[in-house]
Design an enzyme around this catalytic site. Structure first.
Site, PDB file in Angstrom:
ATOM      1  N   LYS A   1      -4.020   0.122   0.589  1.00 18.06           N
ATOM      2  CA  LYS A   1      -4.442  -0.560   1.823  1.00 18.06           C
ATOM      3  C   LYS A   1      -5.092   0.424   2.803  1.00 18.06           C
ATOM      4  O   LYS A   1      -6.009   0.059   3.543  1.00 18.06           O
ATOM      5  CB  LYS A   1      -3.251  -1.282   2.462  1.00 18.06           C
TER       6      LYS A   1
ATOM      7  N   ASN B   1      -9.362 -11.034  -0.402  1.00 13.24           N
ATOM      8  CA  ASN B   1      -7.999 -11.292   0.068  1.00 13.24           C
ATOM      9  C   ASN B   1      -6.950 -11.090  -1.023  1.00 13.24           C
ATOM     10  O   ASN B   1      -5.788 -10.834  -0.725  1.00 13.24           O
ATOM     11  CB  ASN B   1      -7.953 -12.733   0.599  1.00 13.24           C
TER      12      ASN B   1
ATOM     13  N   TYR C   1       1.163   0.772  -2.808  1.00 12.95           N
ATOM     14  CA  TYR C   1       0.588  -0.332  -2.034  1.00 12.95           C
ATOM     15  C   TYR C   1      -0.040   0.218  -0.742  1.00 12.95           C
ATOM     16  O   TYR C   1      -1.177  -0.091  -0.402  1.00 12.95           O
ATOM     17  CB  TYR C   1       1.692  -1.350  -1.713  1.00 12.95           C
ATOM     18  N   ALA C   2       0.719   1.062  -0.047  1.00 11.94           N
ATOM     19  CA  ALA C   2       0.226   1.620   1.221  1.00 11.94           C
ATOM     20  C   ALA C   2      -1.047   2.432   0.997  1.00 11.94           C
ATOM     21  O   ALA C   2      -1.996   2.359   1.792  1.00 11.94           O
ATOM     22  CB  ALA C   2       1.310   2.474   1.864  1.00 11.94           C
ATOM     23  N   ALA C   3      -1.081   3.186  -0.097  1.00  9.77           N
ATOM     24  CA  ALA C   3      -2.266   4.007  -0.379  1.00  9.77           C
ATOM     25  C   ALA C   3      -3.491   3.118  -0.606  1.00  9.77           C
ATOM     26  O   ALA C   3      -4.585   3.416  -0.118  1.00  9.77           O
ATOM     27  CB  ALA C   3      -2.015   4.889  -1.598  1.00  9.77           C
TER      28      ALA C   3
ATOM     29  N   ILE D   1       4.199 -11.622   7.003  1.00  8.92           N
ATOM     30  CA  ILE D   1       3.881 -13.046   6.900  1.00  8.92           C
ATOM     31  C   ILE D   1       4.643 -13.634   5.706  1.00  8.92           C
ATOM     32  O   ILE D   1       4.662 -13.025   4.628  1.00  8.92           O
ATOM     33  CB  ILE D   1       2.355 -13.252   6.677  1.00  8.92           C
TER      34      ILE D   1
ATOM     35  N   VAL E   1     -10.084 -10.841 -10.268  1.00 10.22           N
ATOM     36  CA  VAL E   1     -10.972 -10.023  -9.417  1.00 10.22           C
ATOM     37  C   VAL E   1     -11.215  -8.626  -9.981  1.00 10.22           C
ATOM     38  O   VAL E   1     -12.103  -7.920  -9.512  1.00 10.22           O
ATOM     39  CB  VAL E   1     -10.456  -9.896  -7.961  1.00 10.22           C
TER      40      VAL E   1
ATOM     41  N   SER F   1      -3.359  -3.960   5.536  1.00 11.72           N
ATOM     42  CA  SER F   1      -1.923  -4.149   5.747  1.00 11.72           C
ATOM     43  C   SER F   1      -1.472  -3.187   6.828  1.00 11.72           C
ATOM     44  O   SER F   1      -2.114  -2.151   7.066  1.00 11.72           O
ATOM     45  CB  SER F   1      -1.163  -3.840   4.456  1.00 11.72           C
TER      46      SER F   1
HETATM   47  P1  NDP Z   1       0.019 -14.228  -1.939  1.00  8.93           P
HETATM   48  O1  NDP Z   1       0.869 -13.624  -3.001  1.00  8.93           O
HETATM   49  O2  NDP Z   1       0.267 -15.626  -1.519  1.00  8.93           O
HETATM   50  O3  NDP Z   1      -1.530 -14.109  -2.324  1.00  8.93           O
HETATM   51  C1  NDP Z   1      -2.057 -13.206  -3.237  1.00  8.93           C
HETATM   52  C2  NDP Z   1      -3.135 -13.932  -4.012  1.00  8.93           C
HETATM   53  O4  NDP Z   1      -3.861 -12.988  -4.788  1.00  8.93           O
HETATM   54  C3  NDP Z   1      -2.584 -14.986  -4.980  1.00  8.93           C
HETATM   55  O5  NDP Z   1      -3.203 -16.211  -4.720  1.00  8.93           O
HETATM   56  C4  NDP Z   1      -2.939 -14.448  -6.351  1.00  8.93           C
HETATM   57  O6  NDP Z   1      -3.288 -15.527  -7.220  1.00  8.93           O
HETATM   58  C5  NDP Z   1      -4.170 -13.581  -6.030  1.00  8.93           C
HETATM   59  N1  NDP Z   1      -4.372 -12.513  -7.001  1.00  8.93           N
HETATM   60  C6  NDP Z   1      -3.533 -11.494  -7.315  1.00  8.93           C
HETATM   61  N2  NDP Z   1      -4.072 -10.745  -8.281  1.00  8.93           N
HETATM   62  C7  NDP Z   1      -5.282 -11.285  -8.580  1.00  8.93           C
HETATM   63  C8  NDP Z   1      -6.306 -10.960  -9.520  1.00  8.93           C
HETATM   64  N3  NDP Z   1      -6.196  -9.912 -10.336  1.00  8.93           N
HETATM   65  N4  NDP Z   1      -7.409 -11.734  -9.556  1.00  8.93           N
HETATM   66  C9  NDP Z   1      -7.535 -12.808  -8.733  1.00  8.93           C
HETATM   67  N5  NDP Z   1      -6.595 -13.160  -7.819  1.00  8.93           N
HETATM   68  C10 NDP Z   1      -5.480 -12.401  -7.770  1.00  8.93           C
HETATM   69  O7  NDP Z   1       0.167 -13.245  -0.685  1.00  8.93           O
HETATM   70  P2  NDP Z   1      -0.549 -13.216   0.749  1.00  8.93           P
HETATM   71  O8  NDP Z   1      -1.270 -14.455   1.025  1.00  8.93           O
HETATM   72  O9  NDP Z   1       0.468 -12.752   1.704  1.00  8.93           O
HETATM   73  O10 NDP Z   1      -1.554 -11.994   0.527  1.00  8.93           O
HETATM   74  C11 NDP Z   1      -2.932 -12.040   0.848  1.00  8.93           C
HETATM   75  C12 NDP Z   1      -3.374 -10.607   1.178  1.00  8.93           C
HETATM   76  O11 NDP Z   1      -2.742 -10.189   2.383  1.00  8.93           O
HETATM   77  C13 NDP Z   1      -2.987  -9.572   0.113  1.00  8.93           C
HETATM   78  O12 NDP Z   1      -4.054  -8.671  -0.088  1.00  8.93           O
HETATM   79  C14 NDP Z   1      -1.816  -8.856   0.729  1.00  8.93           C
HETATM   80  O13 NDP Z   1      -1.681  -7.527   0.262  1.00  8.93           O
HETATM   81  C15 NDP Z   1      -2.175  -8.907   2.201  1.00  8.93           C
HETATM   82  N6  NDP Z   1      -1.027  -8.722   3.086  1.00  8.93           N
HETATM   83  C16 NDP Z   1      -0.021  -9.654   3.165  1.00  8.93           C
HETATM   84  C17 NDP Z   1       1.069  -9.427   4.000  1.00  8.93           C
HETATM   85  C18 NDP Z   1       2.193 -10.400   4.141  1.00  8.93           C
HETATM   86  O14 NDP Z   1       3.120 -10.122   4.906  1.00  8.93           O
HETATM   87  N7  NDP Z   1       2.195 -11.530   3.465  1.00  8.93           N
HETATM   88  C19 NDP Z   1       1.182  -8.207   4.792  1.00  8.93           C
HETATM   89  C20 NDP Z   1       0.069  -7.307   4.637  1.00  8.93           C
HETATM   90  C21 NDP Z   1      -0.982  -7.571   3.813  1.00  8.93           C
HETATM   91  P3  NDP Z   1      -3.062 -15.454  -8.822  1.00  8.93           P
HETATM   92  O15 NDP Z   1      -1.724 -14.819  -9.020  1.00  8.93           O
HETATM   93  O16 NDP Z   1      -3.139 -16.874  -9.273  1.00  8.93           O
HETATM   94  O17 NDP Z   1      -4.192 -14.633  -9.344  1.00  8.93           O
END
Ligand code: NDP
Length: 262
Positions: free
Chosen positions: A160, A91, A156-158, A189, A65, A143
């Site tokens: 979000k 996401n 991270y907080a900054a 989560i 991304v 977040s």
């Molecule tokens: P995951 O780690 O399961 O999901 C993160 C996803 O982002 C992965 O599938 C990863 O795939 C993809 N990703 C990371 N970097 C890149 C990149 N450069 N290009 C394309 N894809 C990328 O975590 P969650 O499902 O929990 O997170 C989803 C969102 O929710 C995030 O933005 C997270 O910050 C936010 N969030 C989650 C919380 C929680 O408690 N779980 C709390 C607050 C916010 P790959 O590595 O294959 O690229």
């Protein structure tokens, strides 16, 4: 309630795992045509096989991304195949947790580019294409840290907080084109991104959650589908918190203790 998502085209970045994957499944159940993006091709293709076994066709593209050209080309490939783009979910995200004084400039560049700059670029790329059809919905992963930051996740907080702010400003900027923009705030989560934090501090997290349990990716799926649907047509510029009532009040745990005693 018919959410009118049948044949709508939905793109979810970071959709191969966690929250994005659960949301993708829910959109498929609603009859939408779904594409998931991520860097790891094997993770995405495995998900596509799982979806196929459940009777669905899931599109996927291996794509970073932070690479504007790659994301633009991916969006255009999907558009050529489907003729439309209805929902784009920014996401994808990463977390880096460490003591403040240990953060490096490389940490800063890396987390800003994935969590924040990619939301800016993804929103532009999606909006440019949605504008032509005069409709669309963009959702951004924020977040709880955007509201109350935590000590070991300063960067991270900054990022979000910036995403939540951008959700509001882009909601206003894109409204004239028929595009809604909303954010979502997952509580704590259980997904790969939160694994190590939960491993270390599980009980501490649970005591601040009114519903007294950690969230599952599936807890986010229906709320995200709702936000993306016409049922939410009058909702834009908000962050929807899906956290089980995290910090709803001070001492959430006390209510459970008192209830157990009476
Ligand atoms: P995951 O780690 O399961 O999901 C993160 C996803 O982002 C992965 O599938 C990863 O795939 C993809 N990703 C990371 N970097 C890149 C990149 N450069 N290009 C394309 N894809 C990328 O975590 P969650 O499902 O929990 O997170 C989803 C969102 O929710 C995030 O933005 C997270 O910050 C936010 N969030 C989650 C919380 C929680 O408690 N779980 C709390 C607050 C916010 P790959 O590595 O294959 O690229």
């Amino acid at each position: 309630m018919d959410l009118h998502l049948k044949d709508k085209v939905v793109v979810i970045t970071g959709g191969g795992t966690g929250i994005g994957k659960a949301a993708a499944r829910e959109f498929l159940r609603e009859g939408a045509r779904v594409w998931v993006l991520g860097r790891r091709e094997e993770v995405l293709s495995q998900f596509a096989r799982e979806a196929e076994a459940e009777g669905y066709v899931l599109g996927y593209e291996s794509c970073d991304v932070t690479d504007r050209k790659a994301v633009e080309e991916t969006a255009d490939r999907i558009l050529r195949e489907t003729g439309r783009l209805d929902v784009w979910i920014n996401n994808a995200g990463i977390a880096i947790d460490k003591p403040f004084l240990d953060f490096t400039d490389e940490d800063y560049e890396r987390i800003i580019s994935i969590n924040q700059k990619a939301v800016f670029m993804g929103t532009q790329i999606a909006a440019e294409r949605m504008k032509r059809q005069k409709s669309g919905v963009i959702l951004n992963a924020s977040s709880y840290c955007a509201k109350i930051p935590h000590a070991n996740g300063v960067l991270y907080a900054a990022t979000k907080a910036a995403v939540s702010n951008m959700t509001r400003s882009t909601a206003a900027a894109l409204a004239p084109y028929g595009i809604r923009v909303c954010g979502y705030i997952p509580g704590m989560i259980v997904t790969p991104i939160s694994e190590s934090m939960i491993g270390q501090y599980k009980e501490q997290f649970i005591k601040d959650i009114s519903l007294r349990r950690l969230g599952r990716p599936e807890d986010l799926a229906k709320p995200l589908v709702f936000l993306a649907s016409d049922a939410a047509a009058y909702i834009t510029g908000i962050d929807l918190e899906i956290s089980g009532g995290k910090f709803a009040a001070q001492n959430c745990a006390m209510a459970w203790k008192l209830a157990e005693e009476t």
